[in-house]
Design a protein around this motif. Sequence first.
Motif, mmCIF file in Angstrom:
data_model
loop_
_atom_site.group_PDB
_atom_site.id
_atom_site.type_symbol
_atom_site.label_atom_id
_atom_site.label_comp_id
_atom_site.label_asym_id
_atom_site.label_seq_id
_atom_site.Cartn_x
_atom_site.Cartn_y
_atom_site.Cartn_z
ATOM 1 N N TYR A 137 1.007 -1.080 0.013
ATOM 2 C CA TYR A 137 0.055 -0.207 -0.109
ATOM 3 C C TYR A 137 1.095 1.262 -0.096
ATOM 4 C CZ TYR A 137 -3.759 -3.062 1.247
ATOM 5 O OH TYR A 137 -5.001 -4.001 1.267
ATOM 6 N N VAL A 193 3.344 0.450 2.693
ATOM 7 C CA VAL A 193 3.659 -0.534 3.798
ATOM 8 C C VAL A 193 3.412 -1.901 2.922
ATOM 9 C CG1 VAL A 193 1.939 -1.580 5.586
ATOM 10 C CG2 VAL A 193 2.073 0.849 5.509
ATOM 11 N N ALA A 228 1.856 -4.828 3.138
ATOM 12 C CA ALA A 228 0.915 -5.792 4.051
ATOM 13 C C ALA A 228 1.424 -7.350 3.719
ATOM 14 C CB ALA A 228 -0.186 -5.337 3.534
ATOM 15 N N PRO A 240 -0.163 -11.418 14.624
ATOM 16 C CA PRO A 240 -0.282 -10.077 15.577
ATOM 17 C C PRO A 240 -1.146 -9.226 14.734
ATOM 18 C CG PRO A 240 1.874 -10.689 15.405
ATOM 19 C CD PRO A 240 1.332 -11.535 14.696
ATOM 20 N N SER A 241 -1.788 -8.380 15.222
ATOM 21 C CA SER A 241 -2.626 -7.091 14.472
ATOM 22 C C SER A 241 -1.759 -6.419 13.416
ATOM 23 C CB SER A 241 -3.069 -6.175 15.465
ATOM 24 O OG SER A 241 -3.823 -5.429 15.002
ATOM 25 N N GLY A 242 -2.063 -6.407 12.455
ATOM 26 C CA GLY A 242 -1.355 -5.624 11.196
ATOM 27 C C GLY A 242 -0.396 -6.561 10.437
ATOM 28 N N GLY A 246 -1.064 -8.795 8.154
ATOM 29 C CA GLY A 246 -1.601 -9.167 6.945
ATOM 30 C C GLY A 246 -2.457 -10.058 6.818
ATOM 31 N N LYS A 247 -3.309 -10.712 7.964
ATOM 32 C CA LYS A 247 -4.024 -11.659 7.740
ATOM 33 C C LYS A 247 -5.366 -11.465 6.644
ATOM 34 C CE LYS A 247 -4.907 -11.515 12.470
ATOM 35 N NZ LYS A 247 -4.127 -10.552 12.786
ATOM 36 N N SER A 248 -5.827 -10.128 7.036
ATOM 37 C CA SER A 248 -6.857 -9.724 6.235
ATOM 38 C C SER A 248 -6.384 -9.599 4.677
ATOM 39 C CB SER A 248 -7.618 -8.395 6.711
ATOM 40 O OG SER A 248 -8.085 -8.637 8.081
ATOM 41 N N HIS A 279 -7.909 -14.729 15.821
ATOM 42 C CA HIS A 279 -7.372 -14.274 17.038
ATOM 43 C C HIS A 279 -7.243 -15.392 18.110
ATOM 44 C CE1 HIS A 279 -7.450 -10.137 15.210
ATOM 45 N NE2 HIS A 279 -6.243 -10.273 15.601
#
Length: 250
Positions: free
Chosen positions: A22, A29, A31, A50-52, A54-56, A209
């Motif tokens: 991005y 970034v 991702a 962890p949050s951020g 890249g899972k989504s 999570h």
Amino acid sequence: MSRTLGDSLTTAVRMESVRKTYGSGDTAVHALDGVSISLRRGSFTAVMGPSGSGKSTFLHCAAGLDRPTGGRVLLGDTELTGRREAELTELRRERIGFVFQAYNLLDALTVEQNILLPLRLANRPFEPEFLAEVVRSVGLDVPLDRRPAKLSGGQQQRVAIARALITRPDVMLLDEPTGALDTRTARQVLLALRHAVDRWGQTALMVTHDPVAASFADQVVFLADGRLAGELERSGAEQIAERMTHLGEW
Ligand SMILES: Nc1ncnc2c1ncn2[C@@H]1O[C@H](COP(=O)(O)OP(=O)(O)OP(=O)(O)O)[C@@H](O)[C@H]1O
């Protein structure tokens, strides 16, 4: 590496060196930073990180919802990369079942109409016996002429899973499907998913999570900073949680 016909018969989704960036320059970034993975047909994979991490983005690239900056994504033997938006929409409708944390059911429709909606949109006939089997397999025991808003969260999520299963998709993609459910209800939903994998050879990819949710999967893959950071074959929640603690905050 050359691929054979056998690959596409046994592989539901393949990602090859997928990158997603991005922005550009100093503010870019990454991702996803070169992710390669194959999901065997009939397997249940959980994605944690962890949050951020890249899972989504990973899930969205697998679904053709996000276009990778580099690399390739294949659904069976169908390459998603480089396709026009209209083709991707059709592929998603016909071959992917989505389940989100927010159930995204239409309250203007009954439970049955919600479940059958993907078939109607694809102009495909429905088989009453299969509908009955899907409803049974997800443990949905409410009148099918009811409106979704009248149901509990657990029942609504089962409707969403039934809707995802009704087209017999190549893969089901689930983004935190139990995130809004209490422990007991979450367990029932996960058992329903497990059943769909074991009974129909359904392929499932689930971002979560929750180590307990991940313990229902055949394998857990871990993402950190947009890269694959390890994997575990079917494991208990404690072992999964232990691995997560080595990846950072979550
Ligand atoms: N549309 C976007 N524009 C810019 N940056 C984005 C965009 N979408 C995601 N990112 C960034 O990409 C990285 C990965 O995001 P992603 O949402 O895939 O992570 P995640 O592991 O799903 O996080 P979470 O668990 O918090 O949902 C993050 O740094 C995020 O800020």
